[in-house]
Scaffold this motif. Structure first.
Motif, PDB file in Angstrom:
ATOM      1  N   GLU A   1       0.810  -1.231  -0.056  1.00 45.77           N
ATOM      2  CA  GLU A   1      -0.066  -0.075   0.026  1.00 45.77           C
ATOM      3  C   GLU A   1       0.740   1.209  -0.036  1.00 45.77           C
ATOM      4  O   GLU A   1       0.538   2.161  -0.553  1.00 45.77           O
ATOM      5  CB  GLU A   1      -0.910  -0.055   1.247  1.00 45.77           C
ATOM      6  N   ALA A   2       1.813   1.337   0.853  1.00 51.57           N
ATOM      7  CA  ALA A   2       2.801   2.319   0.870  1.00 51.57           C
ATOM      8  C   ALA A   2       3.560   2.656  -0.613  1.00 51.57           C
ATOM      9  O   ALA A   2       3.833   3.722  -1.158  1.00 51.57           O
ATOM     10  CB  ALA A   2       3.879   2.268   1.913  1.00 51.57           C
ATOM     11  N   LEU A   3       4.055   1.674  -1.362  1.00 52.12           N
ATOM     12  CA  LEU A   3       4.552   1.601  -2.532  1.00 52.12           C
ATOM     13  C   LEU A   3       3.756   2.355  -3.565  1.00 52.12           C
ATOM     14  O   LEU A   3       4.000   3.068  -4.240  1.00 52.12           O
ATOM     15  CB  LEU A   3       5.144   0.309  -3.116  1.00 52.12           C
ATOM     16  N   LEU A   4       2.365   1.507  -3.522  1.00 51.04           N
ATOM     17  CA  LEU A   4       1.306   2.256  -4.582  1.00 51.04           C
ATOM     18  C   LEU A   4       0.900   3.676  -4.265  1.00 51.04           C
ATOM     19  O   LEU A   4       0.690   4.452  -5.058  1.00 51.04           O
ATOM     20  CB  LEU A   4      -0.030   1.169  -4.351  1.00 51.04           C
ATOM     21  N   SER A   5       1.021   4.121  -2.817  1.00 46.77           N
ATOM     22  CA  SER A   5       0.874   5.509  -2.702  1.00 46.77           C
ATOM     23  C   SER A   5       1.813   6.206  -3.149  1.00 46.77           C
ATOM     24  O   SER A   5       1.718   7.409  -3.731  1.00 46.77           O
ATOM     25  CB  SER A   5       0.723   5.586  -1.328  1.00 46.77           C
ATOM     26  N   TRP A   6       3.094   5.608  -2.955  1.00 52.11           N
ATOM     27  CA  TRP A   6       4.453   6.666  -3.590  1.00 52.11           C
ATOM     28  C   TRP A   6       4.195   6.758  -5.148  1.00 52.11           C
ATOM     29  O   TRP A   6       4.635   7.733  -5.653  1.00 52.11           O
ATOM     30  CB  TRP A   6       5.740   5.907  -3.189  1.00 52.11           C
ATOM     31  N   ALA A   7       3.763   5.532  -5.595  1.00 48.82           N
ATOM     32  CA  ALA A   7       3.688   5.593  -7.253  1.00 48.82           C
ATOM     33  C   ALA A   7       2.680   6.466  -7.605  1.00 48.82           C
ATOM     34  O   ALA A   7       2.753   7.314  -8.427  1.00 48.82           O
ATOM     35  CB  ALA A   7       3.444   4.007  -7.731  1.00 48.82           C
ATOM     36  N   LYS A   8       1.578   6.519  -7.135  1.00 52.18           N
ATOM     37  CA  LYS A   8       0.196   7.452  -7.253  1.00 52.18           C
ATOM     38  C   LYS A   8       0.716   8.821  -7.036  1.00 52.18           C
ATOM     39  O   LYS A   8       0.438   9.618  -7.919  1.00 52.18           O
ATOM     40  CB  LYS A   8      -0.697   7.194  -6.273  1.00 52.18           C
ATOM     41  N   ASN A   9       1.690   8.999  -6.198  1.00 47.23           N
ATOM     42  CA  ASN A   9       2.067  10.603  -6.044  1.00 47.23           C
ATOM     43  C   ASN A   9       3.206  10.905  -6.719  1.00 47.23           C
ATOM     44  O   ASN A   9       3.678  12.010  -6.632  1.00 47.23           O
ATOM     45  CB  ASN A   9       2.345  10.764  -4.414  1.00 47.23           C
ATOM     46  N   ASN A  10       3.685  10.062  -7.315  1.00 48.81           N
ATOM     47  CA  ASN A  10       4.973  10.422  -8.227  1.00 48.81           C
ATOM     48  C   ASN A  10       4.400  10.492  -9.951  1.00 48.81           C
ATOM     49  O   ASN A  10       3.862   9.468 -10.358  1.00 48.81           O
ATOM     50  CB  ASN A  10       5.908   9.199  -8.351  1.00 48.81           C
ATOM     51  N   PRO A  11       4.581  11.623 -10.305  1.00 43.46           N
ATOM     52  CA  PRO A  11       3.955  11.974 -11.568  1.00 43.46           C
ATOM     53  C   PRO A  11       4.769  11.119 -12.595  1.00 43.46           C
ATOM     54  O   PRO A  11       4.176  11.025 -13.862  1.00 43.46           O
ATOM     55  CB  PRO A  11       4.079  13.513 -11.822  1.00 43.46           C
ATOM     56  N   LEU A  12       5.993  10.863 -12.265  1.00 42.86           N
ATOM     57  CA  LEU A  12       6.559  10.086 -13.477  1.00 42.86           C
ATOM     58  C   LEU A  12       6.170   8.593 -13.579  1.00 42.86           C
ATOM     59  O   LEU A  12       6.522   7.847 -14.840  1.00 42.86           O
ATOM     60  CB  LEU A  12       8.180  10.011 -13.028  1.00 42.86           C
ATOM     61  N   ILE A  13       5.495   8.010 -12.688  1.00 44.33           N
ATOM     62  CA  ILE A  13       5.017   6.667 -12.541  1.00 44.33           C
ATOM     63  C   ILE A  13       3.753   6.607 -12.765  1.00 44.33           C
ATOM     64  O   ILE A  13       2.896   6.907 -12.329  1.00 44.33           O
ATOM     65  CB  ILE A  13       5.380   5.948 -11.175  1.00 44.33           C
ATOM     66  N   GLU A  14       3.236   5.545 -13.904  1.00 45.01           N
ATOM     67  CA  GLU A  14       2.058   5.176 -14.108  1.00 45.01           C
ATOM     68  C   GLU A  14       1.439   3.717 -13.966  1.00 45.01           C
ATOM     69  O   GLU A  14       0.108   3.509 -13.923  1.00 45.01           O
ATOM     70  CB  GLU A  14       1.598   5.593 -15.461  1.00 45.01           C
ATOM     71  N   LYS A  15       2.402   2.704 -13.913  1.00 46.76           N
ATOM     72  CA  LYS A  15       2.340   1.562 -13.911  1.00 46.76           C
ATOM     73  C   LYS A  15       3.122   0.853 -13.152  1.00 46.76           C
ATOM     74  O   LYS A  15       4.375   0.919 -13.033  1.00 46.76           O
ATOM     75  CB  LYS A  15       2.262   0.938 -15.283  1.00 46.76           C
ATOM     76  N   VAL A  16       2.523   0.020 -12.154  1.00 46.68           N
ATOM     77  CA  VAL A  16       3.377  -0.980 -11.248  1.00 46.68           C
ATOM     78  C   VAL A  16       3.114  -2.304 -11.574  1.00 46.68           C
ATOM     79  O   VAL A  16       2.119  -2.918 -11.778  1.00 46.68           O
ATOM     80  CB  VAL A  16       2.996  -0.732  -9.843  1.00 46.68           C
ATOM     81  N   SER A  17       4.506  -3.058 -11.894  1.00 41.40           N
ATOM     82  CA  SER A  17       4.160  -4.294 -12.402  1.00 41.40           C
ATOM     83  C   SER A  17       4.988  -5.284 -11.107  1.00 41.40           C
ATOM     84  O   SER A  17       5.767  -4.713 -10.698  1.00 41.40           O
ATOM     85  CB  SER A  17       4.855  -4.607 -13.845  1.00 41.40           C
TER      86      SER A  17
END
Length: 174
Positions: free
Chosen positions: A112-128
């Motif tokens: 959940e923390a990683l997904l939150s980081w990714a969502k708040n990072n404008p450079l990241i759109e997809k986590v695989s």
């Protein structure tokens, strides 16, 4: 076992966490169950891990988060980005939690923390990520967090002479 009074904190990695991360990797790899790497193939030193941490901290498209219980690092999740321009919006996650601290929700908190980081990072759109087809707990966790299966590599891992495991590829758009 940490028990109910063990407080877990999810935080960004620090260089001083290198030894704890190497210890977790050694222990989880030694279990030999759900990882590609065998114990004979892993020999990273704390100094090498410190260098890896430094490189991740310097890269705005990557992160490494640790789970801490009672002041001890017991798990981590890492996100590596793609270097090619057309893939720079995506990356891969990998997670390890010390055996004594599983089934306590730490893996879920890390993801959940990683997904939150990714969502708040404008450079990241997809986590695989990839997961062994026989790792039912991990598959259930990822699907509960909204990951979707996008493919499967059949018989990707040869565990023993006549035992194979598929690699299930999952993703989540953030």
């Amino acid at each position: 076992m940490a028990g109910n009074n063990g407080i877990s904190i999810i935080r960004t990695v620090e260089l001083e966490d290198a030894g704890a991360i190497v210890n977790i990797m050694n222990a989880v790899i030694a279990e030999g169950e759900y990882l590609i790497t065998t114990p004979a193939e892993y020999n990273k030193t704390p100094e090498e891990q410190r260098e890896s941490i430094h490189n991740i901290l310097e890269n705005e498209r990557e992160t490494l988060l640790v789970a801490e219980v009672n002041g001890n690092v017991v798990g981590y999740i890492v996100f590596f980005s793609q270097t090619r321009k057309r893939m720079s919006h995506t990356g891969s996650a990998g997670m390890m939690v010390n055996k004594d601290f599983r089934e306590m929700g730490i893996g879920k908190k890390l993801m959940e923390a990683l997904l939150s980081w990714a969502k708040n990072n404008p450079l990241i759109e997809k986590v695989s990520l990839g997961v062994f087809s026989n790792n039912h707990r991990a598959k259930a966790l990822y699907k509960s967090l909204g990951f979707i299966e996008e493919g499967r590599k059949f018989r990707e891992f040869k565990m023993d002479e006549n035992e194979y495991v598929d690699d299930i590829l999952l993703y989540k758009l953030v």
